[in-house]
Design a protein around this motif. Structure first.
Motif, PDB file in Angstrom:
ATOM      1  N   ARG A   1       0.840  -1.184   0.000  1.00 37.58           N
ATOM      2  CA  ARG A   1       0.000   0.000   0.000  1.00 37.58           C
ATOM      3  C   ARG A   1       0.883   1.246   0.000  1.00 37.58           C
TER       4      ARG A   1
ATOM      5  N   TRP B   1      -5.402  -3.359  -8.948  1.00 40.50           N
ATOM      6  CA  TRP B   1      -4.442  -2.301  -9.266  1.00 40.50           C
ATOM      7  C   TRP B   1      -3.136  -2.651  -8.566  1.00 40.50           C
TER       8      TRP B   1
ATOM      9  N   GLN C   1      -7.910   5.419 -13.820  1.00 41.48           N
ATOM     10  CA  GLN C   1      -7.581   5.789 -12.446  1.00 41.48           C
ATOM     11  C   GLN C   1      -8.630   6.723 -11.842  1.00 41.48           C
TER      12      GLN C   1
ATOM     13  N   GLY D   1     -12.037   8.058 -10.660  1.00 40.60           N
ATOM     14  CA  GLY D   1     -13.235   7.403 -10.170  1.00 40.60           C
ATOM     15  C   GLY D   1     -14.469   7.732 -10.987  1.00 40.60           C
TER      16      GLY D   1
ATOM     17  N   ARG E   1     -17.367   4.556  -7.374  1.00 43.72           N
ATOM     18  CA  ARG E   1     -15.960   4.247  -7.109  1.00 43.72           C
ATOM     19  C   ARG E   1     -15.113   5.510  -7.130  1.00 43.72           C
TER      20      ARG E   1
ATOM     21  N   ASP F   1     -11.282   7.680  -6.954  1.00 43.05           N
ATOM     22  CA  ASP F   1     -10.020   7.592  -7.664  1.00 43.05           C
ATOM     23  C   ASP F   1      -9.153   6.504  -7.028  1.00 43.05           C
ATOM     24  N   VAL F   2      -8.355   5.846  -7.842  1.00 41.87           N
ATOM     25  CA  VAL F   2      -7.400   4.868  -7.330  1.00 41.87           C
ATOM     26  C   VAL F   2      -6.099   5.610  -7.051  1.00 41.87           C
ATOM     27  N   THR F   3      -5.714   5.680  -5.789  1.00 40.64           N
ATOM     28  CA  THR F   3      -4.535   6.473  -5.412  1.00 40.64           C
ATOM     29  C   THR F   3      -3.521   5.689  -4.601  1.00 40.64           C
TER      30      THR F   3
ATOM     31  N   THR G   1      -4.775  -1.917  -4.872  1.00 36.41           N
ATOM     32  CA  THR G   1      -6.190  -1.668  -4.649  1.00 36.41           C
ATOM     33  C   THR G   1      -7.000  -2.727  -5.388  1.00 36.41           C
TER      34      THR G   1
ATOM     35  N   VAL H   1     -10.843  -3.621  -6.638  1.00 30.91           N
ATOM     36  CA  VAL H   1     -12.168  -3.063  -6.882  1.00 30.91           C
ATOM     37  C   VAL H   1     -13.077  -4.220  -7.269  1.00 30.91           C
TER      38      VAL H   1
ATOM     39  N   GLN I   1     -14.423  -0.276  -3.988  1.00 30.39           N
ATOM     40  CA  GLN I   1     -13.079  -0.562  -3.529  1.00 30.39           C
ATOM     41  C   GLN I   1     -13.106  -1.444  -2.289  1.00 30.39           C
TER      42      GLN I   1
END
Length: 472
Positions: free
Chosen positions: A2, A193, A359, A361, A365, A367-369, A373, A375, A380
């Motif tokens: 992470r 991700w 990426q 959202g 969902r 944003d993937v940061t 990750t 989903v 998520q």
């Protein structure tokens, strides 16, 4: 692993002139069944660690200790135990936010016998996601061993619980994860991700271990058509004003369009960020080519084998080593090279451009940061990156009664009558409905029956099913 990619995203965007993102807090519901003054349904935020019981519920009674109320020390030091006595409800520890990491609070609660931890916020604000520690503090051994679910509750709700407990009221709570994931049909769509970088210590090792352990289940899902899986990779772009800088040249390909941080965070040695971008692109292209040939599940073999055979520490994180793995899996290297294109060209790469678009959202969902990750059905996943926990979450995404056989395996059907007295799951193959919403007052056995009603000690209706009975 992470990695705190949100910060890096902001670094890039601050250079460009703004930092905008949308992080969605995934929630589950919490129902207070007693006392009467608190009876209601409340929202709580799922922690980004531990094992949320996706698809099920857990019932317990709340305890707020007189000492160590922030749960930052071991409860052994203050001689407190939360283990349930035979016939008693599981204990949910209520702890105050502050002074230490959320994960340490959960670890101390778990070691003291709590079945779950509720953390009360210390200020009035919207619910946030409790996350794992920052990179420099993320190597503690206990992080991967947290198994109890956790939830953040609002300050006002926490104060109400404390007030009720101070009056001598018993506060009973039902934590409900059944609607945390949508389950609209017979197929689950999920994304992973990830990153090919293997130089981030314990978190990278944890991710590699997850891919290796989850590969078998993932491939069964895909081969049978139960799921639609897609891997994804995060990249950033370098602001125009910095394209010629040393940092952008070493971290980006295609003239600053696609970038990744230096794996060792040291520009003077080892591999550069652009090496990671190219390997990420190669993995994405491998999936694209394998998917077009009708074998998307080969991605799991490629990523697992690449991590074993081509690690950075052995100086094998190269195209030559990757090509050997690709050839061993019977996939056309030329097609993958065509997909990758020329990393030095001043043009868009269709695959990476699509990854950057993904990426952001959409709908429910965010944003993937952060990496990694998961989903699942456009939500998520929050919790431990562990085969059993993730498998249970994916299985919760199937429409009820349509779960594949793998979802009835021992790893998914945890008998929670024996674990914290929280409930149990039963084998549907034996014509017994899964009891995911079950309150166990004693260690009990579940038996098939034509109809039943389970009544609590206060005479209230706790659970009803058409084909299950609990014998106390």
């Amino acid at each position: 692993m992470r990695e705190k990619l949100g910060l890096l995203v902001c670094v890039w965007f601050v250079l460009w002139g703004s930092c905008v993102g949308r992080f969605v807090v995934e929630k589950n519901s919490l129902r207070v069944t007693s006392p009467e003054s608190l009876k209601d349904v409340y929202e709580c935020a799922i922690g980004n660690f531990g094992v949320p019981q996706y698809g099920g519920t857990m019932v317990g009674t709340v305890v707020y200790p007189k000492a160590n109320q922030k749960a930052c020390k071991s409860f052994e030091d203050v001689e407190i135990s939360f283990k349930s006595k035979p016939g008693g409800l599981p204990t949910f520890l209520l702890a105050d936010r502050g002074d230490c990491f959320f994960t340490l609070k959960a670890w101390n609660a778990q070691n003291a016998g709590a079945a779950a931890i509720l953390v009360a916020d210390d200020k009035i604000e919207p619910l946030i996601t409790m996350d794992t520690p920052e990179e420099e503090n993320a190597h503690a051994d206990y992080l991967q061993n947290i198994t109890i679910p956790s939830a953040l509750i609002s300050k006002s709700f926490g104060d109400s619980i404390k007030n009720a407990l101070s009056k001598g009221d018993m506060v009973n709570i039902n934590l409900d994860w059944r609607e945390s994931l949508p389950h609209p049909d017979e197929r689950v769509e999920y994304e992973f991700w990830t990153n090919s970088n293997d130089e981030c210590g314990a978190k990278c090792e944890s991710q590699i271990e997850f891919v290796k352990n989850f590969k078998g289940a993932a491939q069964i899902f895909e081969r049978k058509g139960y799921t639609q899986f897609t891997p994804h990779y995060i990249t950033w772009y370098c602001p125009d004003a910095f394209i010629l800088s040393k940092q952008c040249k070493s971290q980006c390909i295609n003239h600053g369009r696609y970038c990744a941080p230096d794996p060792e965070q040291d520009f003077s040695r080892g591999y550069d960020g652009k090496d990671v971008v190219v390997q990420n692109l190669r993995q994405a292209c491998f999936f694209k080519v394998a998917n077009e040939s009708g074998k998307p599940w080969l991605w799991w073999d490629y990523v697992t084998d690449f991590a074993i055979r081509c690690p950075m520490k052995d100086k094998k994180y190269t195209k030559e080593c990757a090509d050997q793995v690709i050839l061993s899996l019977g996939v056309d290297v030329k097609k993958i090279d065509q997909c990758i294109g020329d990393p030095e060209a001043d043009v868009d790469n269709p695959v990476l451009k699509a990854e950057q678009d993904a990426q952001i959202g959409k709908g429910s969902r965010g944003d993937v940061t952060i990496l990694p990750t998961l989903v699942i059905n456009n939500r998520q996943y929050r919790g431990k990156l562990d085969k059993g926990a993730v498998l249970k979450a994916i299985c919760a995404g199937f429409q009820e009664t349509t779960e594949p056989t793998i979802c009835l395996s021992d790893e998914v059907e945890t008998n929670e009558c024996l674990e914290n007295n929280g409930g149990c799951w039963q084998d549907k193959a034996a014509n017994i409905t899964a009891c995911k919403v079950l309150l166990c007052l004693l260690p009990v056995a579940c038996y098939a029956f034509s109809a039943c009603l389970l009544l609590g000690f206060n005479g209230s209706l706790l659970w009803c099913s058409s084909d299950l009975i609990i014998l106390l």
